[in-house]
Design a protein around this motif. Structure first.
Motif, PDB file in Angstrom:
ATOM      1  N   GLY A  37       0.799  -1.216   0.000  1.00  0.00           N
ATOM      2  CA  GLY A  37       0.000   0.000   0.000  1.00  0.00           C
ATOM      3  C   GLY A  37       0.833   1.266   0.000  1.00  0.00           C
ATOM      4  N   THR A  38       0.196   2.346  -0.400  1.00  0.00           N
ATOM      5  CA  THR A  38       0.816   3.662  -0.398  1.00  0.00           C
ATOM      6  C   THR A  38      -0.089   4.608   0.392  1.00  0.00           C
ATOM      7  OG1 THR A  38      -0.354   4.408  -2.373  1.00  0.00           O
ATOM      8  CG2 THR A  38       1.771   3.274  -2.703  1.00  0.00           C
ATOM      9  N   GLU A  39       0.414   5.791   0.690  1.00  0.00           N
ATOM     10  CA  GLU A  39      -0.416   6.787   1.373  1.00  0.00           C
ATOM     11  C   GLU A  39      -1.629   7.150   0.519  1.00  0.00           C
ATOM     12  OE1 GLU A  39       1.575  10.200   2.993  1.00  0.00           O
ATOM     13  OE2 GLU A  39       3.231   8.973   3.737  1.00  0.00           O
ATOM     14  N   LYS A  40      -1.431   7.197  -0.799  1.00  0.00           N
ATOM     15  CA  LYS A  40      -2.537   7.496  -1.710  1.00  0.00           C
ATOM     16  C   LYS A  40      -3.603   6.399  -1.624  1.00  0.00           C
ATOM     17  CE  LYS A  40      -3.532   8.393  -6.571  1.00  0.00           C
ATOM     18  NZ  LYS A  40      -2.978   8.450  -7.928  1.00  0.00           N
ATOM     19  N   ASP A  41      -3.168   5.134  -1.574  1.00  0.00           N
ATOM     20  CA  ASP A  41      -4.107   4.016  -1.444  1.00  0.00           C
ATOM     21  C   ASP A  41      -4.870   4.100  -0.123  1.00  0.00           C
ATOM     22  OD1 ASP A  41      -3.288   2.928  -3.874  1.00  0.00           O
ATOM     23  OD2 ASP A  41      -1.816   1.601  -2.920  1.00  0.00           O
ATOM     24  N   GLU A  42      -4.138   4.440   0.943  1.00  0.00           N
ATOM     25  CA  GLU A  42      -4.788   4.552   2.251  1.00  0.00           C
ATOM     26  C   GLU A  42      -5.837   5.653   2.235  1.00  0.00           C
ATOM     27  OE1 GLU A  42      -3.888   5.197   7.006  1.00  0.00           O
ATOM     28  OE2 GLU A  42      -2.199   5.193   5.599  1.00  0.00           O
ATOM     29  N   LYS A  43      -5.500   6.791   1.659  1.00  0.00           N
ATOM     30  CA  LYS A  43      -6.445   7.905   1.589  1.00  0.00           C
ATOM     31  C   LYS A  43      -7.692   7.490   0.802  1.00  0.00           C
ATOM     32  CE  LYS A  43      -6.841  12.772   0.407  1.00  0.00           C
ATOM     33  NZ  LYS A  43      -6.208  13.950  -0.145  1.00  0.00           N
ATOM     34  N   ALA A  44      -7.491   6.804  -0.319  1.00  0.00           N
ATOM     35  CA  ALA A  44      -8.618   6.354  -1.137  1.00  0.00           C
ATOM     36  C   ALA A  44      -9.479   5.351  -0.368  1.00  0.00           C
ATOM     37  CB  ALA A  44      -8.120   5.735  -2.439  1.00  0.00           C
ATOM     38  N   ALA A  45      -8.846   4.427   0.339  1.00  0.00           N
ATOM     39  CA  ALA A  45      -9.586   3.429   1.104  1.00  0.00           C
ATOM     40  C   ALA A  45     -10.406   4.087   2.204  1.00  0.00           C
ATOM     41  CB  ALA A  45      -8.623   2.407   1.702  1.00  0.00           C
ATOM     42  N   ARG A  46      -9.808   5.030   2.896  1.00  0.00           N
ATOM     43  CA  ARG A  46     -10.538   5.726   3.962  1.00  0.00           C
ATOM     44  C   ARG A  46     -11.699   6.537   3.382  1.00  0.00           C
ATOM     45  NH1 ARG A  46      -8.681   5.525   9.057  1.00  0.00           N
ATOM     46  NH2 ARG A  46      -6.609   4.673   9.362  1.00  0.00           N
ATOM     47  N   HIS A  47     -11.473   7.150   2.227  1.00  0.00           N
ATOM     48  CA  HIS A  47     -12.540   7.916   1.569  1.00  0.00           C
ATOM     49  C   HIS A  47     -13.722   7.002   1.220  1.00  0.00           C
ATOM     50  CE1 HIS A  47     -14.430  11.068  -0.772  1.00  0.00           C
ATOM     51  NE2 HIS A  47     -14.576  10.213  -1.761  1.00  0.00           N
ATOM     52  N   LEU A  48     -13.420   5.760   0.889  1.00  0.00           N
ATOM     53  CA  LEU A  48     -14.471   4.802   0.546  1.00  0.00           C
ATOM     54  C   LEU A  48     -15.100   4.153   1.773  1.00  0.00           C
ATOM     55  CD1 LEU A  48     -12.739   3.133  -2.516  1.00  0.00           C
ATOM     56  CD2 LEU A  48     -14.753   4.629  -2.546  1.00  0.00           C
ATOM     57  N   GLY A  49     -14.600   4.513   2.975  1.00  0.00           N
ATOM     58  CA  GLY A  49     -15.226   4.016   4.190  1.00  0.00           C
ATOM     59  C   GLY A  49     -14.440   3.002   4.980  1.00  0.00           C
ATOM     60  N   ALA A  50     -13.180   2.776   4.632  1.00  0.00           N
ATOM     61  CA  ALA A  50     -12.370   1.824   5.385  1.00  0.00           C
ATOM     62  C   ALA A  50     -12.224   2.296   6.825  1.00  0.00           C
ATOM     63  CB  ALA A  50     -10.986   1.672   4.758  1.00  0.00           C
ATOM     64  N   TYR A  51     -12.337   1.385   7.751  1.00  0.00           N
ATOM     65  CA  TYR A  51     -12.188   1.713   9.170  1.00  0.00           C
ATOM     66  C   TYR A  51     -10.720   1.934   9.501  1.00  0.00           C
ATOM     67  CZ  TYR A  51     -12.363   1.295  14.231  1.00  0.00           C
ATOM     68  OH  TYR A  51     -12.222   1.544  15.570  1.00  0.00           O
ATOM     69  N   LYS A  52      -9.880   1.052   9.056  1.00  0.00           N
ATOM     70  CA  LYS A  52      -8.426   1.138   9.257  1.00  0.00           C
ATOM     71  C   LYS A  52      -7.738   0.666   7.987  1.00  0.00           C
ATOM     72  CE  LYS A  52      -7.820   2.144  13.685  1.00  0.00           C
ATOM     73  NZ  LYS A  52      -7.036   3.204  14.227  1.00  0.00           N
ATOM     74  N   TYR A  53      -6.475   0.977   7.905  1.00  0.00           N
ATOM     75  CA  TYR A  53      -5.662   0.561   6.757  1.00  0.00           C
ATOM     76  C   TYR A  53      -4.397  -0.052   7.334  1.00  0.00           C
ATOM     77  CZ  TYR A  53      -3.578   0.922   2.094  1.00  0.00           C
ATOM     78  OH  TYR A  53      -3.023   0.654   0.873  1.00  0.00           O
TER      79      TYR A  53
END
Length: 71
Positions: A5-21
């Motif tokens: 993962g990358t910071e960009k991936d984490e940001k996208a995942a959180r934007h989509l509703g991920a609780y944690k990355y």
């Protein structure tokens, strides 16, 4: 849970509703705690939304369940 993962991936995942990355390898105790925390969080969110819905405030209940995806 990702191995590349990358910071960009984490940001996208959180934007989509991920609780944690979480990045692999992940400590099993940390993974279990994260899953428990996510469950508790979602349960509390649902209980709060239910209280608003029962009071007739459906808009607030909907907003609570949709959550803030920009966190």
């Amino acid at each position: 849970l990702t191995g590349h993962g990358t910071e960009k991936d984490e940001k996208a995942a959180r934007h989509l509703g991920a609780y944690k990355y979480l990045q692999k390898p992940v400590d099993v105790d940390k993974l279990v705690k994260t899953i428990r925390d996510a469950y508790k969080n979602k349960f509390q969110q649902a209980m709060t939304a239910t209280a608003f819905a029962e009071a007739g405030d459906y808009e607030t209940a909907r907003e609570i369940m949709e959550g803030d995806k920009d966190e």
